[in-house]
Scaffold this motif. Sequence first.
Motif, PDB file in Angstrom:
ATOM      1  N   ILE A   1       0.848  -1.187   0.000  1.00 60.08           N
ATOM      2  CA  ILE A   1       0.000   0.000   0.000  1.00 60.08           C
ATOM      3  C   ILE A   1       0.887   1.242   0.000  1.00 60.08           C
ATOM      4  O   ILE A   1       2.000   1.238   0.520  1.00 60.08           O
ATOM      5  N   GLU A   2       0.372   2.292  -0.580  1.00 59.30           N
ATOM      6  CA  GLU A   2       1.146   3.530  -0.659  1.00 59.30           C
ATOM      7  C   GLU A   2       0.956   4.403   0.568  1.00 59.30           C
ATOM      8  O   GLU A   2       1.882   5.090   0.994  1.00 59.30           O
ATOM      9  N   ARG A   3      -0.265   4.381   1.116  1.00 56.95           N
ATOM     10  CA  ARG A   3      -0.521   5.169   2.325  1.00 56.95           C
ATOM     11  C   ARG A   3      -1.325   4.348   3.325  1.00 56.95           C
ATOM     12  O   ARG A   3      -2.268   3.644   2.946  1.00 56.95           O
ATOM     13  N   LEU A   4      -0.954   4.443   4.580  1.00 57.68           N
ATOM     14  CA  LEU A   4      -1.698   3.839   5.677  1.00 57.68           C
ATOM     15  C   LEU A   4      -2.376   4.985   6.415  1.00 57.68           C
ATOM     16  O   LEU A   4      -1.772   5.662   7.252  1.00 57.68           O
ATOM     17  N   LEU A   5      -3.633   5.232   6.059  1.00 52.28           N
ATOM     18  CA  LEU A   5      -4.364   6.387   6.576  1.00 52.28           C
ATOM     19  C   LEU A   5      -5.183   6.016   7.802  1.00 52.28           C
ATOM     20  O   LEU A   5      -5.787   4.946   7.858  1.00 52.28           O
ATOM     21  N   VAL A   6      -5.215   6.922   8.768  1.00 51.50           N
ATOM     22  CA  VAL A   6      -6.014   6.694   9.971  1.00 51.50           C
ATOM     23  C   VAL A   6      -6.730   7.974  10.353  1.00 51.50           C
ATOM     24  O   VAL A   6      -6.147   9.064  10.303  1.00 51.50           O
ATOM     25  N   PHE A   7      -8.012   7.842  10.695  1.00 44.67           N
ATOM     26  CA  PHE A   7      -8.824   8.964  11.151  1.00 44.67           C
ATOM     27  C   PHE A   7      -9.034   8.879  12.654  1.00 44.67           C
ATOM     28  O   PHE A   7      -9.352   7.807  13.193  1.00 44.67           O
TER      29      PHE A   7
ATOM     30  N   GLN B   1       7.007   8.568  21.889  1.00 47.94           N
ATOM     31  CA  GLN B   1       7.842   7.366  22.046  1.00 47.94           C
ATOM     32  C   GLN B   1       8.558   7.015  20.739  1.00 47.94           C
ATOM     33  O   GLN B   1       8.449   5.894  20.236  1.00 47.94           O
ATOM     34  N   ASP B   2       9.279   7.990  20.204  1.00 48.16           N
ATOM     35  CA  ASP B   2      10.025   7.783  18.956  1.00 48.16           C
ATOM     36  C   ASP B   2       9.119   7.312  17.822  1.00 48.16           C
ATOM     37  O   ASP B   2       9.528   6.506  16.977  1.00 48.16           O
ATOM     38  N   GLY B   3       7.876   7.800  17.816  1.00 52.24           N
ATOM     39  CA  GLY B   3       6.946   7.479  16.742  1.00 52.24           C
ATOM     40  C   GLY B   3       6.194   6.176  16.922  1.00 52.24           C
ATOM     41  O   GLY B   3       5.411   5.789  16.049  1.00 52.24           O
TER      42      GLY B   3
ATOM     43  N   GLY C   1       3.903  10.399   7.497  1.00 47.68           N
ATOM     44  CA  GLY C   1       3.737  11.430   8.515  1.00 47.68           C
ATOM     45  C   GLY C   1       2.904  12.611   8.057  1.00 47.68           C
ATOM     46  O   GLY C   1       2.682  13.551   8.825  1.00 47.68           O
ATOM     47  N   GLU C   2       2.398  12.569   6.827  1.00 41.61           N
ATOM     48  CA  GLU C   2       1.582  13.676   6.337  1.00 41.61           C
ATOM     49  C   GLU C   2       0.229  13.683   7.040  1.00 41.61           C
ATOM     50  O   GLU C   2      -0.364  12.631   7.279  1.00 41.61           O
TER      51      GLU C   2
END
Length: 239
Positions: A4-10, A206-208, A232-233
Amino acid sequence: MDRIERLLVFGDIHGKWDRFMMAYQKAAFNPDKDLLIFLGDYLDRGEQPVPVMEWVMEHLGQKHIVFLRGNHEQMFYTAMKAKDEPDNLLSFLFGSPKALWLNNGGSITLSEIEKTDRKDRLIDSWLKLIEQLPLYTEVKVNGRIYWFMHADCEPDVPLAEQKTKTLLWNRSLAMHPQLHQGKQIIVLGHTPVQALGYQANPQWLQDGRLVLMDTGSFMGNGRVSCADLLSGEVYQSSI
């Protein structure tokens, strides 16, 4: 899913339809290239819960979209399933399931549902949807493990052994990020970052390895936020 190109979360939406749509359109989700995960709390407190309900019901089961259950879905479900509950002052004082929901933003949701000409159908459809919402999901991308749940977890406990109350209600990691010493990336909603002293932006701690996505959608200075965990966008509504 490793390609996948982006792992998006709302983060939490809480009935803020306009703010949700603004963030969603900015994110420009592509089901052929992205995976999109929602952390729960779709209704309550915000003044536009019905269009949010309709959107979630329309998109449930669609390609590469995962809807998780939040504590507000749980409160709605428990309140509506409560049988023969006395509708009086004592029930409110002693915290009946319906009172718990109404006093935590459910009164706005119920009022807006009742304004429609399909109250019973909406409630029934939403109850059936809630029954299908998982409490957590795990995703492996680019060799990294991501844990998603609404509220909290015990990092050292396997997902299948986590307590429901922890997943839906607790705030231990949000309030004490140092408790997470594991390698997996844990992604949470539920606790508005403003309540922790941050600006209304998703927080990588915590370091991401701990990501907080609830940016207080229903607050005056709040936003609905979406983030791509791989780059991180961030895609947000306006305040």
